[in-house]
Scaffold this motif. Sequence first.
Motif, PDB file in Angstrom:
ATOM      1  N   THR A  32      24.448 121.634 -96.198  1.00  0.00           N
ATOM      2  CA  THR A  32      24.309 121.547 -94.742  1.00  0.00           C
ATOM      3  C   THR A  32      23.766 120.165 -94.386  1.00  0.00           C
ATOM      4  N   GLN A  55      34.091 118.295 -93.969  1.00  0.00           N
ATOM      5  CA  GLN A  55      33.325 119.433 -93.464  1.00  0.00           C
ATOM      6  C   GLN A  55      34.020 120.733 -93.839  1.00  0.00           C
ATOM      7  N   ASP A  58      29.874 124.951 -92.038  1.00  0.00           N
ATOM      8  CA  ASP A  58      28.700 124.181 -91.608  1.00  0.00           C
ATOM      9  C   ASP A  58      28.153 123.306 -92.732  1.00  0.00           C
TER      10      ASP A  58
END
Length: 80
Positions: A32, A55, A58
């Motif tokens: 993250t 990505q 998250d």
Amino acid sequence: MANGSEAIVWKQNRVAKQMIKSEATSPENAKTYDDLNIKHKRTFNNLLKKEVIIQIADKYYLDEGAWAKFRKSFKRLFLI
């Protein structure tokens, strides 16, 4: 390099090194944003747009192949 480009390159290197240090270099090891402890959010977002940082939901990881290509092409701009 001129006009602050040294600072841009320095920040990009810091972001990449932090991701490597955090071992966020594959989809399996994605972290993250908070876990990565990145201090240069704008630089991070720019690398994300250039698909150097990937990505997944998250979490994020550094695509080392894309990073190598990006660094090579980025350096070429300054040699002209």
